[in-house]
Design an enzyme around this catalytic site. Structure first.
Site, mmCIF file in Angstrom:
data_model
loop_
_atom_site.group_PDB
_atom_site.id
_atom_site.type_symbol
_atom_site.label_atom_id
_atom_site.label_comp_id
_atom_site.label_asym_id
_atom_site.label_seq_id
_atom_site.Cartn_x
_atom_site.Cartn_y
_atom_site.Cartn_z
ATOM 1 C CE1 TYR A 296 52.171 51.923 62.005
ATOM 2 C CE2 TYR A 296 51.767 53.276 60.010
ATOM 3 C CZ TYR A 296 52.823 52.786 60.704
ATOM 4 O OH TYR A 296 54.061 53.285 60.726
ATOM 5 N NE ARG B 278 50.114 56.384 58.163
ATOM 6 C CZ ARG B 278 49.045 56.368 58.804
ATOM 7 N NH1 ARG B 278 47.945 56.371 57.848
ATOM 8 N NH2 ARG B 278 48.800 56.549 59.937
ATOM 9 N N PRO C 271 55.742 69.134 63.892
ATOM 10 C CG PRO C 271 54.628 70.694 63.399
ATOM 11 C CD PRO C 271 55.592 70.443 63.967
ATOM 12 N N GLY C 272 54.769 66.496 61.528
ATOM 13 C CA GLY C 272 54.945 66.008 60.207
ATOM 14 C C GLY C 272 53.974 66.012 59.522
ATOM 15 N NE ARG C 273 50.211 61.397 61.857
ATOM 16 C CZ ARG C 273 50.492 60.169 61.656
ATOM 17 N NH1 ARG C 273 49.996 59.346 60.595
ATOM 18 N NH2 ARG C 273 51.514 59.588 62.474
ATOM 19 C CB CYS D 148 51.404 38.524 45.111
ATOM 20 S SG CYS D 148 51.227 37.802 43.745
ATOM 21 C CD GLU D 149 51.114 40.581 52.362
ATOM 22 O OE1 GLU D 149 52.434 40.409 51.701
ATOM 23 O OE2 GLU D 149 51.287 41.044 53.506
ATOM 24 N N GLY E 182 53.029 64.771 66.219
ATOM 25 C CA GLY E 182 52.098 63.713 66.539
ATOM 26 C C GLY E 182 50.503 64.264 66.572
HETATM 27 N N1 LLP Z 1 59.024 63.936 66.344
HETATM 28 C C1 LLP Z 1 59.488 62.659 66.623
HETATM 29 C C2 LLP Z 1 60.707 62.562 67.730
HETATM 30 C C3 LLP Z 1 58.953 61.842 66.046
HETATM 31 O O1 LLP Z 1 59.347 60.488 66.563
HETATM 32 C C4 LLP Z 1 57.847 61.841 65.033
HETATM 33 C C5 LLP Z 1 57.202 60.870 64.606
HETATM 34 C C6 LLP Z 1 57.622 63.211 65.088
HETATM 35 C C7 LLP Z 1 58.304 64.190 65.319
HETATM 36 C C8 LLP Z 1 56.524 63.505 63.950
HETATM 37 O O2 LLP Z 1 55.238 62.922 64.097
HETATM 38 P P1 LLP Z 1 54.011 63.378 63.188
HETATM 39 O O3 LLP Z 1 53.761 64.677 63.511
HETATM 40 O O4 LLP Z 1 54.394 63.203 61.835
HETATM 41 O O5 LLP Z 1 52.902 62.409 63.527
HETATM 42 N N2 LLP Z 1 54.893 55.799 60.378
HETATM 43 C C9 LLP Z 1 53.834 56.222 61.337
HETATM 44 C C10 LLP Z 1 54.303 57.273 62.081
HETATM 45 C C11 LLP Z 1 55.507 57.126 62.827
HETATM 46 C C12 LLP Z 1 56.026 58.303 63.563
HETATM 47 C C13 LLP Z 1 57.032 58.477 64.297
HETATM 48 N N3 LLP Z 1 57.665 59.621 64.849
HETATM 49 C C14 LLP Z 1 52.479 56.286 60.471
HETATM 50 O O6 LLP Z 1 52.312 56.240 59.423
HETATM 51 O O7 LLP Z 1 51.387 56.865 61.278
#
Ligand code: LLP
Length: 466
Positions: free
Chosen positions: A367, A363, A324-326, A394-395, A281
């Protein structure tokens, strides 16, 4: 100062008082400048010219790979992996959250850079295993993992399964036992904190599908049940509080509450659980207004919080992990589009249509996410023009960048790029209007290679078997 290409295009001063856009952002002083916070590290603009990534001009990339396309800066990705791994050191684990973006090449890079991987579906698990990620470095998440997915994960030997419900505790234990395994698990708890961007709220977020609530004792009951089952080795507690978080106060409350549970568990069962996973997150800069923390600042803050809380509770400090992903992949890619129709709306703004849209970046529509955009195929010293970058779907909600400034001499055929699209853009891409999902091209040291190829009409028609 040429506005000749689109003479009717509104100037920013005509449409908004004090030159401010509806997002509160004034036009940048120099439209050719690229903010290093928002763009990946090897992106530069040749003086008075086009933008390059990994030493290659975007015009060349567009010729070779077409548009729209995501260009991923491999050196930047690897550097971010290393920064996270170094920041957390040997006493903690970093799991890259594969939902942000996953491909075989990316899994190999993660492996090479020493990161672990969090997956949340059979498809992500299959990709990770196929690319050779050692199973013990994979954590498997999800609120509704199927029996087949659990069987596959246990049989593969994944390092951790994150349990999300009472039913799943029994399911995983049963499957592990029937496969002759003892599965290492964490229990996902909801701590009563939901954090987004700068704020966190402490009400009502137990009202959600994930995890077992600390409040009311569900989480403690889950621990009780998991400890009783032979098929499970309960390693610790998991908590994930939200997305795009810039400060650590939400994590502080979460850590406090998770450590509270660890203490309860010690007092009731005489067991000190050895792991705390604080989830992902962590925020990134989508626009110059965002101010993310560096991995080492986050690592320091989290380990101090957990250390302090454990000391106060008289517990040994557990091993910390984060997901961390994002924050790892988000800043490493941009989407390159070709400009098509340009439609100035008098007194409002200019609509700039590009050759992708909500199918490659949902996104903004989903969002209200904010992005920035730049003209990248050439430099321009034309004055700023307030634009909305829209797709070809088309939106009318098909918006890529709601409010931004581009040079007023923008013309069809120009290339524009939207930075910070590495996370949750390709992974959430769709075939709406039978759009072909764009490729992901990795660029590094003057070389470019497709890591996810562009979809073709044959791909679409192959699924259509009627
Ligand atoms: N760990 C868990 C258990 C999670 O549910 C998530 C994200 C992450 C890690 C990774 O979060 P990050 O570091 O990437 O923020 N589609 C949405 C984000 C959904 C995230 C869901 N869970 C967007 O585009 O912002």
């Amino acid at each position: 100062m040429s506005r000749s290409a689109h003479p009717a295009g509104p100037r920013y001063a005509d449409v908004l008082p004090e030159g401010r856009s509806s997002t509160g952002t004034a036009p940048p002083a120099d439209l050719n400048a690229l903010d290093g916070k928002v763009w990946s590290r090897t992106v530069h603009r040749a003086p008075g010219g086009a933008v390059t990534v990994g030493g290659i001009e975007v015009t060349r990339l567009a010729e070779e790979f077409g548009t729209p396309a995501y260009f991923l800066d491999e050196a930047d990705f690897r550097a971010r992996c290393r920064a996270w791994a170094d920041a957390f050191g040997r006493d903690a684990d970093v799991f890259y959250a594969g939902k942000a973006f996953l491909s075989r090449a990316l899994v190999r890079w993660l492996d090479e850079e020493g990161l672990n991987l969090d997956v949340c579906s059979g498809g992500e698990l299959a990709t990770a295993l196929d690319a050779g990620m050692p199973a013990e470095r994979i954590a498997f998440h999800g609120n509704n993992k199927s029996v087949e997915e659990i069987e596959r994960a246990v049989a593969a030997g994944v390092g951790r399964i994150v349990l999300d419900s009472f039913q799943e505790i029994v399911r995983v234990a049963h499957i592990a036992q029937s496969l002759g395994r003892r599965q290492r698990v964490l229990i996902r708890v909801t701590v009563g904190v939901e954090a987004h961007t700068h704020e966190f709220i402490a009400t009502a977020h137990e009202d959600q599908k994930f995890g077992l609530a600390l409040a009311g004792g569900q989480a403690a009951e889950a621990v009780r049940r998991a400890l009783r089952l032979d098929g499970l080795e309960l390693a610790g507690i998991h908590s994930h509080i939200g997305s795009q978080i810039f400060d650590t106060s939400g994590f502080e409350v979460a850590a406090h509450r998770v450590v509270g549970l660890l203490k309860e568990v010690r007092d009731e069962h005489g067991v000190e659980l050895s792991e705390i996973d604080l989830g992902g997150g962590l925020g990134i800069a989508y626009t110059s207004a965002d101010d993310p923390r560096e991995p080492h600042e986050i690592a320091k803050a989290l380990s101090e919080i957990v250390g302090r809380e454990c000391e106060a509770a008289g517990l040994r400090t557990p091993r910390i992990s984060v997901e961390p992903g994002r924050a790892i992949v988000g800043p490493t890619a941009f989407t390159l589009y070709e400009v098509g129709t340009i439609k100035p709306l008098d007194g409002l703004r200019t609509y700039v249509s590009v050759d992708g849209g909500m199918s490659d970046n949902i996104r903004t529509a989903l969002y209200d996410a904010e992005y920035s955009v730049a003209l990248v195929s050439r430099a321009s010293d034309a004055e700023p023009m307030l634009v909305r970058v829209v797709g070809k779907h088309c939106e009318s909600g098909d918006i890529v960048v709601r409010d931004a400034f581009l040079p007023a001499d923008l013309a069809p055929g120009d290339l524009v790029a939207v930075p910070a699209t590495g996370a949750y853009c390709r992974s959430m891409a769709s075939n709406y209007n039978h759009a072909l999902r764009p490729p992901v091209v990795a660029v590094r040291d003057g070389g470019a290679k497709v890591i996810v190829r562009r979809e073709t009409e044959d791909d679409l028609l192959r699924l259509d078997v009627g």
